[in-house]
Design an enzyme around this catalytic site. Structure first.
Site, short mmCIF file in Angstrom:
data_model
loop_
_atom_site.label_atom_id
_atom_site.label_comp_id
_atom_site.label_asym_id
_atom_site.label_seq_id
_atom_site.Cartn_x
_atom_site.Cartn_y
_atom_site.Cartn_z
N LYS A 78 -25.25 32.89 -9.08
CA LYS A 78 -26.25 33.61 -9.89
C LYS A 78 -26.51 32.82 -11.16
CE LYS A 78 -27.14 38.25 -11.81
NZ LYS A 78 -26.57 39.59 -12.09
N SER A 158 -29.64 43.45 -10.70
CA SER A 158 -30.22 42.19 -11.13
C SER A 158 -29.86 40.99 -10.24
CB SER A 158 -29.74 41.89 -12.55
OG SER A 158 -28.34 41.66 -12.56
N SER A 182 -25.63 46.03 -10.59
CA SER A 182 -26.36 44.80 -10.30
C SER A 182 -25.84 43.98 -9.13
CB SER A 182 -26.41 43.91 -11.54
OG SER A 182 -27.42 44.34 -12.41
#
Lengths: 491, 485
Positions: A78, A158, A182
């Site tokens: 990420k 997210s 997330s």
């Protein structure tokens, strides 16, 4: 689709050990798939050269019998994890072309375990969002579509890029971070497994901070077993993070006995509000039934302060974020827009560098901490947070794990909720309480909606008891037998 | 109460509280491993944490915690075994994080006290409100470039102790005594070098005034960053006078931050309350509460040095010094050690006189510290021995001291070499006395006639003829016997 990209971490590990294929072949198969799947916008930065050179090194280690636990496994990282020498954006314009001269603790651990980074995955700006639509690099798209409908769907957020990449078989696994859901919500939307470990299990060092008391890194994989392997490689005490817990990292994989007989599973009654989507309610009931069939005792529990969780979260997380994001001021790194005074430079830089949702949360958080409002908002939220944690503590006196839906709905279409922040925030209604309490939460894909989209259930466990959570999760996974694939990946 | 302001409407009293920022002596910064050495190349002592790079986290430096506890013990203050770091949020170019990690509601040290030694020898107790740990900011330099400000982050993250007094001070002189005493204690403890010129000790002064006899606390103004003891005292006078004038002209004091201009001797507004920062303090979620146990505190307590107040009491009790002399001697540990070495086995009062009047006087004139004294404690002690054993007279001793100051020499050798030994040989003194008597028959008659005061003149003459070496007591005695019979 290459057969190699379909493998689980466990299968790939065995395949490489047996010499059925090399680490380089495995990485190359993913790089090829990535190129074809660029329309998903799952990666902000692809690092094919770096990946191949790491894969070559992995192959040498495999052949010399020095393979690490993630040796040769191609993973997405990420873009919130700082990666040495590789651009790290946090999905924001304000970091500009920021290239960290350091590697985050978690990504370094993965690297040391032999994992091969394919690139940096897309995310909501500073991890603030539930749809990956707030990214400065543009929305990431889910590989899933509704049956008979080509509407582009969000992957959740997210950690949307990570979820999309793992679901689309363009990463064997990926790291995520979870502040209020997330990891778990995008995992549920994309039909994969996502684990938010206990707060303190994985070091936050080198992860761009959103809300320090909530942020936690975790694995996003296609199976519970893979999550167990990957978590072990990510976790561990880090003296550079004062909130990292000095606890042993168990062999999570070994905990997956598949035997949950005698365990007590709680179903919190507050998670079944009036108006809960019947499809979600039915999925939840089915999940409970599966665990009962496997020999667990399923009982109702009460988490009375659940209804305050979302409001509490949306005070605490923005408050911490408003302070954490103050360092992006144009002075030392990242974007700078010159102004005619220092304050003017700040205003221009931050106006140009932050997107709307980030600005909204900075404002909300600043307000919540302001003189005269602190007691009414921040302090009260901290008190409620303690009550929420107490609810779980009480429940865990009688049960070993708690089963809930992961999300109140299946994935929605791009642009459908982005202009309505409150509806967007409701995505996290089932995941936020766990985050506030700091407990481990695992999302497992359990079924499909009537429109053919994945739905997940969440298992919550005691502090640092990821072993039980993963073991129960593996039973659920097996019973559910979720095998659906996104369009284009079938067969 | 001696410092009062006579206004047109009456007499005013000044209420003063001090907030002193003291840079902690430590190898590395409060939350990072960077060095704290002063004067290094700009931005050469900056870690990723100090520069607030993304994802960087603070880790508390245990050595700084020990220093704060040590200081708290030195101030006889309550040590809080549980304290909390909080973020003080504001934007400035030399504050990389956009917040300063400080302590707010739960500081590491609570209430304590400090004893002031006033110039008249009296003592007065002043309350300490709290001591907390916090990070220093970097340094902005606005004069290095025509259009840009340059930032040096070497200081960013260095540990500070902010020590806050209660509003117990009533005179500029007391504020000065407070700062000097605080500095003395910090230096004894080795927790801060107390150097105001280099900025390792910085003072904010809170001042308010009230009509004498009234015990309300009126609105105060904070005069920021006053960088010497003298300026602190001047700033208080100027600010108190200003406030009295405002009240007497029917105005009100508004709470604000002010700056002292030493050139003009006045304070001026820096920012009013309306423009004051809202620091949005909240507990720093990157750090756990700071916790330690009694054993940690006791270990530090056991290693404490003897502090000025205790040393002063001991000097008074053991050496019979006056409180004033004792307090002068204990201000600086090296001075006190020097004195003790001189006084060891000797008359303490005489030793104190010599150290304070002769040695400190000479050091002061030369701008030297006791460590740089050309006269060692051992040699000064020997000088006092020569005096005590009547080998030299007091007058000669002063001359010998001057030679010692110039040459660093041993007093015994100097006395020997220069032939300065006191003449105690009765015959020799009698001869000198006889000579003076013979030369001044009229004055001898006057003495005999009742003007005994003239004997002093005779003594002087004899001393003169013996180059000061005759024992003055013996001269007197012999004179009396010879003239008055």
């Amino acid at each position: 689709m290459s057969e190699l990209t379909k493998l689980t971490i466990g299968e790939a590990r065995d395949g490489m050990a047996k010499g059925a294929f090399t680490a380089v072949e495995l990485t190359q198969a993913h790089l090829t798939a990535m190129e074809k799947a660029r329309a998903l916008n799952a990666y902000i930065t692809e690092t094919p050269d770096l990946a191949l050179s790491r894969a070559e090194a992995s192959q040498v280690r495999i052949q010399s019998g020095k393979a690490g636990s993630m040796e040769g496994i191609p993973v997405g990282i990420k873009d919130l994890f700082c990666t040495e020498g590789v651009k790290t954006t946090a999905g924001s314009k304000i970091l500009g072309d920021f290239v960290p001269p350091y590697e985050s603790f978690v990504s370094r651990k993965l690297k040391d375990a032999g994992a091969v980074m394919l690139g940096k995955t897309n995310l909501d700006e500073f991890a603030m969002g539930s749809s990956n639509e707030t990214s400065a690099s543009g929305s990431c798209v889910s590989p899933w579509t509704r049956s008979g409908d080509d509407t582009k769907l969000v992957p959740g957020g997210s950690s949307g890029g990570s979820a999309s990449a793992v679901a689309a078989r363009i990463a064997m696994a990926a790291t995520g971070t979870d502040t209020g859901g997330s990891i778990r919500q995008p995992a549920a939307f994309c039909g994969i497994v996502g684990l938010k470990p206990t707060y303190g299990r994985c070091s936050r060092w080198g992860i761009v901070a959103f809300a320090s008391s909530l942020d936690q890194a975790g694995p996003m994989t296609r199976t519970v077993g893979d999550a167990a392997i990957m978590l072990r490689a990510m976790a561990g005490h880090d003296p550079m993070d004062s909130t990292s817990a000095p606890v042993e990292v168990p062999n999570f994989e070994a905990a997956l006995t598949g035997d949950i007989r005698g365990l007590k599973i709680g179903l919190p009654k507050e998670y079944r509000p009036e108006g809960l989507d019947p499809e979600i309610a039915a999925l939840w009931d089915r999940g409970a039934e599966m665990l009962r069939d496997a020999g667990a005792e399923v009982v109702e529990v009460s988490l009375p302060h659940t209804k305050y969780a979302l409001a509490t979260y949306y005070i605490i997380a923005p408050a911490e974020a408003s302070s954490n994001l103050a360092r992006y001021d144009g002075v030392r790194y990242g974007l700078r827009v010159d102004g005619n005074s220092l304050d003017d430079m700040y205003r221009k830089t931050r106006a140009a560098g932050f997107g709307e949702e980030v600005r909204r949360r900075i404002l909300v958080g600043t307000y919540a901490l302001s003189a005269g409002y602190y007691d009414a908002y921040y302090l009260k939220a901290q008190k409620v947070r303690a009550l929420i944690a107490e609810d779980f503590k009480t429940a865990f006196k009688t049960v070993d794990a708690i089963l809930t839906p992961t999300t109140p709905t299946a994935a929605f279409g791009l642009g459908e909720e982005v202009n309505d922040p409150v509806t967007m925030y409701l995505n996290d209604v089932f995941t936020v309480p766990t985050s506030l309490a700091g407990l481990p939460g695992l999302s497992v894909p359990v079924g499909l909606s009537s429109t053919g989209l994945p739905l997940g259930l969440q298992l919550v466990g005691r502090y640092f008891d990821e072993e039980t959570v993963l073991n129960v999760g593996s039973v659920l996974e097996k019973a559910a037998g979720f095998s659906a694939l996104p369009k284009g990946l079938e067969g | 109460m001696t410092y009062l302001i006579e206004g047109e409407t009456g007499t005013w009293e000044v209420v003063i509280g001090l907030e002193v920022h003291c840079q902690v002596i430590s190898q590395s910064k409060l939350f990072s491993g960077s060095s704290t050495t002063y004067g290094a190349e700009p931005n050469s002592q900056v870690s990723l944490v100090d520069a607030a790079m993304p994802g960087m986290l603070p880790v508390i430096n245990g050595a700084c915690v020990e220093q704060a506890v040590k200081t708290g013990l030195g101030l006889r203050a309550k040590i809080n075994k549980h304290s909390v770091f909080a973020r003080k949020n504001y934007f400035y170019a030399d504050l990389p994080q956009g917040y300063q990690i400080s302590q707010y509601e739960q500081p590491i040290v609570g209430e304590g006290k400090l004893v002031l030694d006033m110039p008249d020898g009296s003592s007065r107790e002043v309350g300490i409100e709290r001591l907390h740990l916090e990070q220093d900011a970097g340094k902005s330099m606005h004069d290095q470039h025509p259009s840009k400000s340059l930032i040096d982050l070497n200081r960013s993250g260095v540990a500070l102790m902010e020590i806050v007094s209660k509003p117990d001070l009533r005179e500029p002189e007391e504020a000065g005594a407070y700062l000097r005493k605080l500095r003395s204690i910090l230096r004894y403890l080795g927790t801060c070098d107390g150097n105001m010129e280099e900025g390792s000790m910085r003072c904010d002064v809170n001042v308010s005034v009230r009509p004498l006899g009234n015990d309300e606390l009126r609105t105060r103004c904070e005069v920021k960053n006053v960088n010497s003891v003298r300026f602190v005292m001047q700033a208080i006078e100027a600010e108190a006078r200003r406030q009295v004038d405002v009240y007497e002209n029917g105005g009100e004091i508004v709470q604000e931050t002010r700056l002292f201009d030493p050139a003009k001797g006045e304070t001026r507004s820096m920012r009013s309350k309306e423009n004051a920062h809202d620091y949005r303090y909240f507990p720093d979620p990157d750090l756990l509460p700071l916790e330690f146990d009694d054993a940690f505190v006791e270990k530090i307590r056991d290693a404490l040095p003897e502090l000025p107040d205790d040393k002063k009491s001991r000097f008074i009790a053991d050496f019979g010094l006056t409180p004033y002399d004792a307090s002068v001697l204990v201000v600086d540990q090296a001075n006190a050690d020097y004195f003790e070495a001189v006084a060891d086995g000797r008359d303490g009062k005489i030793a104190a006189n010599w150290v304070i009047n002769n040695l400190f006087g000479a050091l002061g004139k030369a701008g030297k510290s006791v460590g740089e004294s050309p006269v060692s404690a051992e040699n000064l002690g020997k000088l006092l021995d020569l005096l005590k054993e009547d080998v030299i007279s007091g007058r000669i001793a002063k001359d010998v001291f001057e030679i010692m100051w110039e040459t660093g020499g041993d007093p015994e050798a100097i006395v020997e070499e220069k032939g300065l030994k006191q003449v105690t040989d009765t015959g020799a003194i009698e001869a000198a006395v006889d000579a003076v008597i013979a030369a001044n028959p009229d004055k001898v008659a006057d003495v005999k006639g009742g003007k005994e005061k003239l004997l002093g003149w005779f003594t002087g003459q004899v001393m003169k003829s013996t180059q000061g070496k005759a024992n003055p007591g013996m001269v007197n005695e012999i004179l009396k016997k010879k003239i008055l019979g």
